[in-house]
Write a protein that holds these residues in place. Sequence first.
Motif, PDB file in Angstrom:
ATOM      1  N   MET A   5      10.536  17.178   0.265  1.00 49.04           N
ATOM      2  CA  MET A   5       9.338  17.232   0.928  1.00 49.04           C
ATOM      3  C   MET A   5       8.482  15.900   0.593  1.00 49.04           C
ATOM      4  SD  MET A   5       7.394  20.872   0.625  1.00 49.04           S
ATOM      5  CE  MET A   5       8.082  22.298   0.780  1.00 49.04           C
ATOM      6  N   GLU A   6       7.853  15.451   1.454  1.00 51.09           N
ATOM      7  CA  GLU A   6       6.861  14.608   1.506  1.00 51.09           C
ATOM      8  C   GLU A   6       5.588  14.917   1.474  1.00 51.09           C
ATOM      9  OE1 GLU A   6       7.046  11.645   4.710  1.00 51.09           O
ATOM     10  OE2 GLU A   6       5.573  10.498   3.589  1.00 51.09           O
ATOM     11  N   HIS A   7       4.694  14.475   0.204  1.00 52.57           N
ATOM     12  CA  HIS A   7       3.191  14.771   0.209  1.00 52.57           C
ATOM     13  C   HIS A   7       2.433  13.817   0.886  1.00 52.57           C
ATOM     14  CE1 HIS A   7      -0.481  16.201  -1.297  1.00 52.57           C
ATOM     15  NE2 HIS A   7      -0.222  16.005  -2.584  1.00 52.57           N
ATOM     16  N   GLY A   8       1.898  14.085   2.060  1.00 47.33           N
ATOM     17  CA  GLY A   8       1.186  13.023   2.622  1.00 47.33           C
ATOM     18  C   GLY A   8      -0.316  13.311   2.988  1.00 47.33           C
ATOM     19  N   ALA A   9      -1.011  12.536   3.937  1.00 50.52           N
ATOM     20  CA  ALA A   9      -2.361  12.595   4.216  1.00 50.52           C
ATOM     21  C   ALA A   9      -3.138  12.654   3.129  1.00 50.52           C
ATOM     22  CB  ALA A   9      -2.261  13.710   5.286  1.00 50.52           C
ATOM     23  N   TRP A  10      -3.115  12.096   2.200  1.00 47.80           N
ATOM     24  CA  TRP A  10      -4.036  11.837   1.104  1.00 47.80           C
ATOM     25  C   TRP A  10      -5.356  11.842   1.281  1.00 47.80           C
ATOM     26  CZ3 TRP A  10      -2.558  11.945  -4.409  1.00 47.80           C
ATOM     27  CH2 TRP A  10      -1.108  12.043  -4.473  1.00 47.80           C
ATOM     28  N   GLY A  11      -6.260  12.767   1.003  1.00 50.29           N
ATOM     29  CA  GLY A  11      -7.634  12.716   1.408  1.00 50.29           C
ATOM     30  C   GLY A  11      -8.516  13.265   0.196  1.00 50.29           C
ATOM     31  N   THR A  35     -14.394  -5.974   6.361  1.00 51.45           N
ATOM     32  CA  THR A  35     -15.585  -5.019   6.090  1.00 51.45           C
ATOM     33  C   THR A  35     -17.070  -5.563   7.071  1.00 51.45           C
ATOM     34  OG1 THR A  35     -16.334  -6.784   4.246  1.00 51.45           O
ATOM     35  CG2 THR A  35     -14.707  -4.925   3.791  1.00 51.45           C
ATOM     36  N   GLU A  36     -16.934  -6.666   7.485  1.00 50.93           N
ATOM     37  CA  GLU A  36     -18.214  -6.956   8.312  1.00 50.93           C
ATOM     38  C   GLU A  36     -18.076  -6.555   9.724  1.00 50.93           C
ATOM     39  OE1 GLU A  36     -20.350 -10.184   6.225  1.00 50.93           O
ATOM     40  OE2 GLU A  36     -19.989 -11.145   8.322  1.00 50.93           O
ATOM     41  N   ARG A  37     -16.913  -6.277  10.183  1.00 53.05           N
ATOM     42  CA  ARG A  37     -16.524  -5.677  11.500  1.00 53.05           C
ATOM     43  C   ARG A  37     -16.218  -4.125  11.657  1.00 53.05           C
ATOM     44  NH1 ARG A  37     -12.407  -9.107  13.460  1.00 53.05           N
ATOM     45  NH2 ARG A  37     -12.796  -8.368  15.748  1.00 53.05           N
ATOM     46  N   THR A  38     -15.932  -3.713  10.708  1.00 54.50           N
ATOM     47  CA  THR A  38     -15.381  -2.160  10.608  1.00 54.50           C
ATOM     48  C   THR A  38     -16.230  -1.266   9.598  1.00 54.50           C
ATOM     49  OG1 THR A  38     -13.707  -2.613   9.072  1.00 54.50           O
ATOM     50  CG2 THR A  38     -13.167  -2.905  11.155  1.00 54.50           C
ATOM     51  N   PRO A  39     -16.366  -0.003  10.036  1.00 53.40           N
ATOM     52  CA  PRO A  39     -16.942   0.868   9.304  1.00 53.40           C
ATOM     53  C   PRO A  39     -16.018   1.370   7.807  1.00 53.40           C
ATOM     54  CG  PRO A  39     -16.224   2.162  11.065  1.00 53.40           C
ATOM     55  CD  PRO A  39     -16.013   0.519  11.160  1.00 53.40           C
ATOM     56  N   PHE A  40     -16.669   1.837   6.705  1.00 49.45           N
ATOM     57  CA  PHE A  40     -15.900   2.057   5.655  1.00 49.45           C
ATOM     58  C   PHE A  40     -14.608   2.828   5.680  1.00 49.45           C
ATOM     59  CE2 PHE A  40     -15.150   4.019   1.448  1.00 49.45           C
ATOM     60  CZ  PHE A  40     -15.217   3.285   0.548  1.00 49.45           C
ATOM     61  N   SER A  41     -13.798   2.579   4.899  1.00 46.67           N
ATOM     62  CA  SER A  41     -12.570   3.227   4.872  1.00 46.67           C
ATOM     63  C   SER A  41     -11.598   3.250   3.469  1.00 46.67           C
ATOM     64  CB  SER A  41     -11.505   2.998   5.785  1.00 46.67           C
ATOM     65  OG  SER A  41     -10.164   3.396   5.617  1.00 46.67           O
ATOM     66  N   MET A  42     -11.306   4.360   3.214  1.00 49.49           N
ATOM     67  CA  MET A  42     -10.538   4.160   1.692  1.00 49.49           C
ATOM     68  C   MET A  42      -8.916   3.510   1.943  1.00 49.49           C
ATOM     69  SD  MET A  42     -12.306   5.551  -0.665  1.00 49.49           S
ATOM     70  CE  MET A  42     -11.898   6.563  -1.943  1.00 49.49           C
ATOM     71  N   GLY A  43      -8.704   2.826   3.013  1.00 50.18           N
ATOM     72  CA  GLY A  43      -7.513   2.303   3.184  1.00 50.18           C
ATOM     73  C   GLY A  43      -6.209   2.958   3.631  1.00 50.18           C
ATOM     74  N   THR A  44      -5.236   2.143   3.694  1.00 55.47           N
ATOM     75  CA  THR A  44      -4.022   2.500   4.122  1.00 55.47           C
ATOM     76  C   THR A  44      -2.950   2.766   2.988  1.00 55.47           C
ATOM     77  OG1 THR A  44      -4.271   1.842   6.339  1.00 55.47           O
ATOM     78  CG2 THR A  44      -1.914   1.830   5.661  1.00 55.47           C
ATOM     79  N   ARG A  45      -2.411   3.797   2.741  1.00 50.87           N
ATOM     80  CA  ARG A  45      -1.926   4.520   1.700  1.00 50.87           C
ATOM     81  C   ARG A  45      -1.518   5.829   1.559  1.00 50.87           C
ATOM     82  NH1 ARG A  45      -6.162   4.973  -3.050  1.00 50.87           N
ATOM     83  NH2 ARG A  45      -7.992   4.887  -1.690  1.00 50.87           N
ATOM     84  N   GLY A  46      -0.348   6.143   0.870  1.00 50.13           N
ATOM     85  CA  GLY A  46      -0.329   7.650   0.774  1.00 50.13           C
ATOM     86  C   GLY A  46      -0.163   8.190   2.276  1.00 50.13           C
ATOM     87  N   SER A  47       0.617   7.622   2.985  1.00 54.72           N
ATOM     88  CA  SER A  47       1.104   8.252   4.309  1.00 54.72           C
ATOM     89  C   SER A  47      -0.227   8.982   4.684  1.00 54.72           C
ATOM     90  CB  SER A  47       2.121   9.417   4.117  1.00 54.72           C
ATOM     91  OG  SER A  47       3.280   8.682   3.712  1.00 54.72           O
ATOM     92  N   ARG A  48      -1.479   8.128   5.051  1.00 55.59           N
ATOM     93  CA  ARG A  48      -2.441   8.918   5.449  1.00 55.59           C
ATOM     94  C   ARG A  48      -3.152   8.308   6.683  1.00 55.59           C
ATOM     95  NH1 ARG A  48      -7.508   6.753   3.623  1.00 55.59           N
ATOM     96  NH2 ARG A  48      -8.206   8.861   3.313  1.00 55.59           N
ATOM     97  N   SER A  49      -2.873   7.195   7.125  1.00 57.41           N
ATOM     98  CA  SER A  49      -3.586   6.296   8.098  1.00 57.41           C
ATOM     99  C   SER A  49      -3.398   7.199   9.390  1.00 57.41           C
ATOM    100  CB  SER A  49      -3.247   4.897   8.276  1.00 57.41           C
ATOM    101  OG  SER A  49      -3.857   4.210   6.996  1.00 57.41           O
ATOM    102  N   GLY A  50      -2.253   7.369   9.699  1.00 54.43           N
ATOM    103  CA  GLY A  50      -2.127   8.076  11.029  1.00 54.43           C
ATOM    104  C   GLY A  50      -2.904   9.369  11.260  1.00 54.43           C
ATOM    105  N   VAL A  51      -2.818  10.110  10.079  1.00 59.28           N
ATOM    106  CA  VAL A  51      -3.454  11.560  10.390  1.00 59.28           C
ATOM    107  C   VAL A  51      -4.949  11.345  10.412  1.00 59.28           C
ATOM    108  CG1 VAL A  51      -3.946  13.806   9.132  1.00 59.28           C
ATOM    109  CG2 VAL A  51      -1.484  12.773   9.118  1.00 59.28           C
ATOM    110  N   VAL A  52      -5.494  10.501   9.255  1.00 59.08           N
ATOM    111  CA  VAL A  52      -7.060  10.497   9.123  1.00 59.08           C
ATOM    112  C   VAL A  52      -7.403   9.603  10.317  1.00 59.08           C
ATOM    113  CG1 VAL A  52      -8.552   8.844   7.831  1.00 59.08           C
ATOM    114  CG2 VAL A  52      -6.791  10.250   6.636  1.00 59.08           C
ATOM    115  N   GLY A  53      -6.671   8.374  10.851  1.00 55.31           N
ATOM    116  CA  GLY A  53      -7.326   7.938  12.295  1.00 55.31           C
ATOM    117  C   GLY A  53      -7.347   8.703  13.142  1.00 55.31           C
TER     118      GLY A  53
END
Lengths: 800, 165
Positions: free
Chosen positions: A469-475, A541-559
Amino acid sequence: MSVQTPQHRYVGERLVRVEDPRLLRGRGQYVDDIDLPGMAHAAFVRSPFPHARINGIDVEAALALDGVFGIFTGKDLNHLAGPLIAGRNDYGGATLGSDLLETKRQLLAADKARHVGDAVAVVVARDRYLAEDACELVHVDWEPLPAVVDANEALSDDSPRVDEALASNNIVHKDFETGDVQAAMDSAPHVFRKRFHHGRCHPAPLEPRGIIADWTTGADRGVTVWISHQMAHLMRTYLSELLQMPEGRLRVIVPDVGGGFGLKAHLFTEDVVIPLVSRALDRPVKWIEDRYENLAASNHAREVFCDIEAAADDDGRLLALRMKFLGDVGAYSPVPYTPWIDVGMAAKSMLGSYDIDNVGYTTDAVLTNKCPTGAYRGVGQTVGQCARESIVDDVARKLDIDPFELRLRNCIGDEPRVNPIGPHHYDGGSYAECLRKARDVLGYDELRERQLELREQGRYIGIGICNFMEHGAWGSKTYRAHGADRPFIDLVRLTVEPGGSVVVATGLTPNGQGHETTFAQLAADALGADLEQVRVVQADTERTPFSMGTRGSRSGVVGSGAILRAAEDLREKMAQIAAHQLEAAVEDIEFGGGKASVRGAPSQALTFREIAQIAYFAPEKQPEDIGEPALVSTRSYDPDPTYGNGTVVAVVEVDVKTGIVKTERIVFVEDCGVVLNPMIVDGQIAGGVAQGIGQSLLEQLAYDVDGQLLSGTLKDFLYPTAGDVPSVEIAHVVTPSPATTSGMKGVAESGIIATPAAVVNAVADALSPFSVEVDHTPITPNDVRALLRAAQASSQAATT
Amino acid sequence: MNKHLIKFVLNGEPREILVEPNELLMNVVRERESLTGTKYGCGIGECGACAVHVDGQPLLSCIVLAADVDGREVVTVEGIGSYGQLDPVQEAFLDEGGVQCGYCTPGMVVMSRALLNENPNPTELEVRHYMRGSLCRCTGYSGIVRAVLSAAEKESSGKAVPVAS
């Protein structure tokens, strides 16, 4: 009002990446490719000893070199910022509270160096050649001290302390039990035990870490930082606190990143030192980590001793599982996560898709005089799968039950359910189906026959399985459950510009995942735009709004979640404008092909440009109830955790004369829910598989008994090459996740989470005629030969 | 140390520059000529990210002295293909998912081009063998190997033609 959802044109398609033409022409821009006027270059003086007192540092000779601008030691810098403390000033790490003994890491070691490679001074010079030459002239008066090298010995009372300020080398202990493990063990017909040592790994991205800081003073006071990283906004947050610089005056830009794999999701001391020396010297300063520094002094990962006990009945049904995870975590706690992450995630993933009522674990993280350990793709989960799958195969072998069959007997059902080891619910999957499918793709029965035939010829192939199992989409929910009670906010700003262009602005910070392509696919579908209309802006950071970043197999789901929400807002506004102009009902407006049209009358249509022109420049054409006409929406998405699943089978051949293990096949059956771009998903899997083969057979971070690092170059630390990795046979099963808007699950780590266990089991299977126990990684040719020699010696002893 | 004046051809253009005797070709290409496609990955000739062609042969610029290319012809990744027309190797990397983070990519393109110049019809085993000195941490080589084989097939069937600078 209900606005139509456009048909999917791009999601699920195997689209080529928009990033690639520039990368293929050598026109990517990585940190080291950036050159600023007047820029100086830094190099660090590092400890050659694992543990040594610093009695003095003499920089005179080095400073006298023409072109050396400055040399700084801990005495010069440590009072300006820091120390770095993991688990506290953490933002997105694990807050373990009183469970954690805190290490306080100075920017530069001033009293003692605690591992080989620990930095004690930084030289800034006209170019890197000169800076390196000057480092040679810095004289450090070292007093070597006894080093703590073995985590097991580090637990004893008479062991030296890595950090004298702490009561123990063991900085975290946590335990957990559900059911009654001891009672189940006591009454079970069979109990199996083993100790498994998961070796030290390294994310080792091909591009090492690197940073440029440009600190300007006076009225325009501020710092601009270019850094190879996975979390642009969090880096700004960290630097803002440490440098006491308001975020509004701090800009973090992440250019192209040459691989991250978790390494670049940390705050390192160099990231603070370089801005400080830029201020001191009033010029931009660049530091690019060299490969020795990368291997000796960034972060290692997942060195864990696992004591495993499993109880089973005569049919191989697992009755209880208990594991003790002892992490050899190195000299300091990595910021922000703490070194608990490896042992903790090993524990959380030890159960996987197995249906066992009595489960318990203990986790300990022990300081040693080695490189610190931090997050590496598949954090801890690799260890958990290796430990479990290894004992499961022991059970199968000793009870003479087929390993596929044993796994099927112990497999949970597909429906969403409580995860007894916590903290989340599983979101449902295809646990048994993946096992069966892998067996079919493999041609299992024939392969077993072939194995027997080859054995007759003195050739040894092995088949190893990992049901993972892969624990992903960390939030937020995930981190809260793991002890970090901080919300996760990830914003995406979606804009339709006056000319009809669509811009996706996100602080998610890719490092090879292809977000410029996948986010454009998502936005184009969600708006009904053409792919060519969409541009993705990221990681500044000057051109994009806040994010917690790309890690924990989360960016696809979060984005995807945030893009879908923002697109819904924009469609609503655009439908209002189009309906008003076309004299139709809002409900009858359809989106597609970069147009809004009236259902049933496709010639009645407005292009995005025509709608945007009205929104931005023609108030007289807007409906009265439009409100704010601008076509922009900033939305966030905080997913529930997802659990991808699948089955990996490795087929290896072991040459018993040389000890060389060749990975012949990898069959990878994967269920990550809805697939966004199959080429990218398959690429993530294949890359993780290669890393998994590397860490189980090749990659070694060896220390000698005194704590000296023996693996400081890529001649010693062996990446898998094209000759070491087979073409991966990938098959997909799709169980859409009920936990996420898009039905997607995290997928980026599955390859590395699952492959090592399959490879370890395959080697053990190949060597099963010799009655040897494979109990560690990496399994090098020397190890195989040593196992076989020992087996031969003991069988000779038995016969004489 | 005495500097050396070297004359060489870089991506088709004649160059004359003064170099230090210990200066590496990689530094000349990246720092002096601002051709940053060539990458540093290991510094000891193990990873292949710094590969360039010298007189048509692939060499690792992190272990070649700049002084040694005096009188020779150097082609970097920037000299292979153009925006208007990617080289068939580059086109194939695009189509087959041969790129992820892109950091090894220039070296991979340089080596793949060299392989196909040498051996227009390699087997998968030959591709994997030839490319062993070029490390990739992202792709697991699947897409890369597919790409080289696909480019070879297109070139040898006349469907594509190499694009040199």
